[in-house]
Design a protein around this motif. Structure first.
Motif, mmCIF file in Angstrom:
data_model
loop_
_atom_site.group_PDB
_atom_site.id
_atom_site.type_symbol
_atom_site.label_atom_id
_atom_site.label_comp_id
_atom_site.label_asym_id
_atom_site.label_seq_id
_atom_site.Cartn_x
_atom_site.Cartn_y
_atom_site.Cartn_z
ATOM 1 N N THR A 130 0.856 -1.182 0.000
ATOM 2 C CA THR A 130 0.000 0.000 0.000
ATOM 3 C C THR A 130 0.888 1.227 0.000
ATOM 4 O OG1 THR A 130 -1.555 -1.262 1.363
ATOM 5 C CG2 THR A 130 -1.981 1.082 1.129
ATOM 6 N N ARG A 131 1.042 1.858 -1.146
ATOM 7 C CA ARG A 131 1.905 3.030 -1.297
ATOM 8 C C ARG A 131 1.130 4.142 -1.986
ATOM 9 N NH1 ARG A 131 7.417 2.806 -1.569
ATOM 10 N NH2 ARG A 131 7.163 5.058 -1.892
ATOM 11 N N PHE A 132 0.251 4.776 -1.228
ATOM 12 C CA PHE A 132 -0.578 5.818 -1.830
ATOM 13 C C PHE A 132 0.224 7.061 -2.190
ATOM 14 C CE2 PHE A 132 -4.581 4.121 0.467
ATOM 15 C CZ PHE A 132 -4.660 3.086 -0.453
ATOM 16 N N ASP A 133 1.456 7.149 -1.676
ATOM 17 C CA ASP A 133 2.295 8.281 -2.067
ATOM 18 C C ASP A 133 2.688 8.190 -3.549
ATOM 19 O OD1 ASP A 133 3.768 5.976 -1.132
ATOM 20 O OD2 ASP A 133 5.601 7.141 -1.375
ATOM 21 N N LEU A 134 2.523 7.007 -4.145
ATOM 22 C CA LEU A 134 2.843 6.822 -5.558
ATOM 23 C C LEU A 134 1.618 6.983 -6.462
ATOM 24 C CD1 LEU A 134 5.178 3.688 -5.238
ATOM 25 C CD2 LEU A 134 5.813 6.117 -5.251
ATOM 26 N N TYR A 135 0.465 7.253 -5.860
ATOM 27 C CA TYR A 135 -0.770 7.379 -6.629
ATOM 28 C C TYR A 135 -1.011 8.844 -7.005
ATOM 29 C CZ TYR A 135 -2.411 2.648 -5.429
ATOM 30 O OH TYR A 135 -2.554 1.294 -5.298
ATOM 31 N N ASP A 136 -1.574 9.041 -8.161
ATOM 32 C CA ASP A 136 -2.018 10.372 -8.550
ATOM 33 C C ASP A 136 -3.500 10.486 -8.190
ATOM 34 O OD1 ASP A 136 -2.666 12.778 -9.617
ATOM 35 O OD2 ASP A 136 -2.120 12.286 -11.688
ATOM 36 N N LEU A 137 -3.755 11.008 -6.997
ATOM 37 C CA LEU A 137 -5.131 11.083 -6.519
ATOM 38 C C LEU A 137 -5.893 12.263 -7.112
ATOM 39 C CD1 LEU A 137 -4.536 10.146 -2.770
ATOM 40 C CD2 LEU A 137 -5.288 8.665 -4.628
ATOM 41 N N HIS A 143 -10.925 4.918 -4.701
ATOM 42 C CA HIS A 143 -11.625 3.646 -4.885
ATOM 43 C C HIS A 143 -11.503 3.160 -6.321
ATOM 44 C CE1 HIS A 143 -14.873 6.363 -6.245
ATOM 45 N NE2 HIS A 143 -15.286 5.332 -6.967
ATOM 46 N N GLU A 144 -11.504 4.104 -7.282
ATOM 47 C CA GLU A 144 -11.366 3.728 -8.692
ATOM 48 C C GLU A 144 -9.974 3.192 -8.984
ATOM 49 O OE1 GLU A 144 -12.431 5.897 -12.496
ATOM 50 O OE2 GLU A 144 -13.743 6.895 -11.034
ATOM 51 N N LEU A 145 -8.975 3.870 -8.471
ATOM 52 C CA LEU A 145 -7.594 3.445 -8.690
ATOM 53 C C LEU A 145 -7.357 2.040 -8.158
ATOM 54 C CD1 LEU A 145 -5.796 6.786 -7.766
ATOM 55 C CD2 LEU A 145 -5.978 5.779 -10.046
ATOM 56 N N ILE A 146 -7.893 1.751 -6.973
ATOM 57 C CA ILE A 146 -7.705 0.420 -6.386
ATOM 58 C C ILE A 146 -8.493 -0.622 -7.170
ATOM 59 C CG2 ILE A 146 -8.072 -1.016 -4.351
ATOM 60 C CD1 ILE A 146 -7.629 1.453 -2.624
ATOM 61 N N ILE A 166 -9.389 -0.592 3.435
ATOM 62 C CA ILE A 166 -9.531 0.762 2.899
ATOM 63 C C ILE A 166 -10.759 0.818 1.988
ATOM 64 C CG2 ILE A 166 -8.473 2.447 1.346
ATOM 65 C CD1 ILE A 166 -5.730 1.432 2.534
ATOM 66 N N LEU A 167 -10.907 -0.182 1.123
ATOM 67 C CA LEU A 167 -12.087 -0.240 0.256
ATOM 68 C C LEU A 167 -13.370 -0.378 1.075
ATOM 69 C CD1 LEU A 167 -11.142 -2.436 -2.844
ATOM 70 C CD2 LEU A 167 -11.678 0.011 -2.804
ATOM 71 N N VAL A 223 -1.767 10.430 13.032
ATOM 72 C CA VAL A 223 -1.712 9.003 12.728
ATOM 73 C C VAL A 223 -0.310 8.573 12.292
ATOM 74 C CG1 VAL A 223 -2.496 9.351 10.351
ATOM 75 C CG2 VAL A 223 -2.837 7.138 11.449
ATOM 76 N N HIS A 224 0.116 7.411 12.751
ATOM 77 C CA HIS A 224 1.428 6.877 12.396
ATOM 78 C C HIS A 224 1.429 6.287 10.992
ATOM 79 C CE1 HIS A 224 4.549 3.663 12.290
ATOM 80 N NE2 HIS A 224 5.267 4.592 12.879
ATOM 81 N N ASP A 225 0.338 5.659 10.601
ATOM 82 C CA ASP A 225 0.271 4.991 9.299
ATOM 83 C C ASP A 225 0.297 6.015 8.169
ATOM 84 O OD1 ASP A 225 -0.679 2.205 7.912
ATOM 85 O OD2 ASP A 225 -1.594 3.933 6.918
ATOM 86 N N GLU A 226 1.272 5.899 7.267
ATOM 87 C CA GLU A 226 1.468 6.902 6.219
ATOM 88 C C GLU A 226 0.311 6.945 5.224
ATOM 89 O OE1 GLU A 226 5.209 5.924 4.509
ATOM 90 O OE2 GLU A 226 6.381 6.764 6.162
ATOM 91 N N ASN A 227 -0.255 5.796 4.915
ATOM 92 C CA ASN A 227 -1.351 5.775 3.951
ATOM 93 C C ASN A 227 -2.623 6.373 4.539
ATOM 94 O OD1 ASN A 227 -0.076 4.291 1.628
ATOM 95 N ND2 ASN A 227 0.301 2.848 3.273
#
Length: 346
Positions: A130-137, A143-146, A166-167, A223-227
């Motif tokens: 899970t690396r949402f920092d690499l996603y173009d949100l 939800h679409e990207l996943i 997450i979904l 929050v500690h979790d980066e995503n």
């Protein structure tokens, strides 16, 4: 559902052993401090503590009202119970694809075909990283990207996957037409969990800081979790802050054996869905150990919740074991193992 016949007191010998292990891990440097509550469905509680909340915030000792980032316990204290409620209300279906409960999407949706049951039991086959920092949100919603991603494993294969929860969190928000944190806040208020909330929470002495981030101050109330942080602090897999007292209250609701929707959902969720390893199964959300006699879940920051449905006993563990670096958290393993052993012994 059979009524639970809970033990009416916490065994002093068990309490002494847990207390000893808690102090040992603190002295070993696994965590600055922590709190353990061992209790029963009948409301009997023994609160154990050791160390300090954090050297960063001062020498105060933690107690059952110290607020910790509970990390992946979010899955079983927010998303999982809210899914149960949505199922009762007919807003979700365990065996329907999650795409049916998300905003309309076009094109092939391989990951969107995963069912609610598969997402709950970590058997969806979705990508594990899970690396949402690499996603173009900015291009498409999350939800679409996943949902458009290819699966990494065949459905039915067990693999711990954050993006499944997450979904589920996104689906809950969509079918209710309300934010996930708002839904969770109402649930916790009904259960009497007044110190449980999605972050960020106010920086104060009773809030346990976690890890120092490279180039930034130590995380404190965030929050500690980066995503989860990229999602604004509210996510189906992480983001919740809670006290040991509130987690004990939650455990008592799950174990009380009353004919409540939450209690029924808990019993239903203890049916094995997949094998994790020999002797350890995955239910709906919960890990089932000791022949199914203990249900439990861990949080990355150093938290865990252990439940013995047949005896009505539980153990709550809250620490900020990532305080000294994420690698230090594995050193709290003896405490988790002792909690499990105590409940498995009956």
């Amino acid at each position: 559902m059979d009524a639970v016949n809970p033990t009416d007191a916490v065994d002093p010998a068990d309490r002494a052993v847990l207390n000893g292990v808690l102090h040992e891990i603190v002295e070993d440097g696994a965590t600055p401090g922590g709190v353990v509550v061992c209790g029963t469905a009948a409301g009997d509680r023994a609160v154990l503590s050791a160390g300090v909340v954090s050297p960063f915030t001062g020498p105060a000792a933690p107690d059952e009202h110290t607020v910790y980032d509970i990390a992946s316990l979010t899955k079983v204290t927010a998303t999982w119970p809210l899914v149960g409620r949505a199922l009762d209300a007919g807003l979700l279906d365990l065996d329907a694809p999650v795409r049916e409960f998300l905003p309309p999407m076009e094109g092939a949706m391989p990951s969107g075909e995963a069912t609610v049951r598969q997402l709950l039991s970590h058997t969806s086959g979705l990508r594990a990283a899970t690396r949402f920092d690499l996603y173009d949100l900015t291009e498409r919603p999350l939800h679409e990207l996943i949902c458009h991603e290819l699966m990494e494993n065949l459905p039915g294969t067990h693999r711990y996957i954050n993006r499944g929860y997450i979904l589920l969190g996104l689906a809950l928000a969509h079918v209710h037409g309300r934010p996930l944190d708002e839904l969770a806040r109402e649930l916790w208020a009904e259960l009497g969990m007044d110190d449980t909330a999605y972050g960020p929470v106010r920086q104060e002495s009773r809030v346990a800081p976690t890890e120092r981030q490279e180039g930034h101050d130590r995380l404190w109330g965030a929050v500690h979790d980066e995503n989860a942080a990229i999602m604004g602090g509210t996510a189906g897999h992480a983001g919740v802050f809670a006290t040991a007292a509130d987690l004990a209250t939650y455990a008592e609701h799950l174990l009380a054996g009353r004919e409540t929707p939450l209690g029924q959902w808990f019993r239903m969720s203890l049916v094995p869905q997949a094998e994790i390893e020999p002797g350890v199964q995955r239910g709906l959300g919960w890990v089932l150990g000791a022949g199914g006699s203990v249900a439990y879940h861990y949080g990355f920051t150093g938290t865990s919740l252990h439940l013995a449905p047949a005896t009505g006993r539980y153990v709550v563990v809250v620490t900020n074991a990532v305080h000294n670096g994420a690698a230090a958290r594995i050193r709290i393993t003896p405490l988790r193992e002792q909690a499990h052993k105590m409940l498995a012994a009956g």
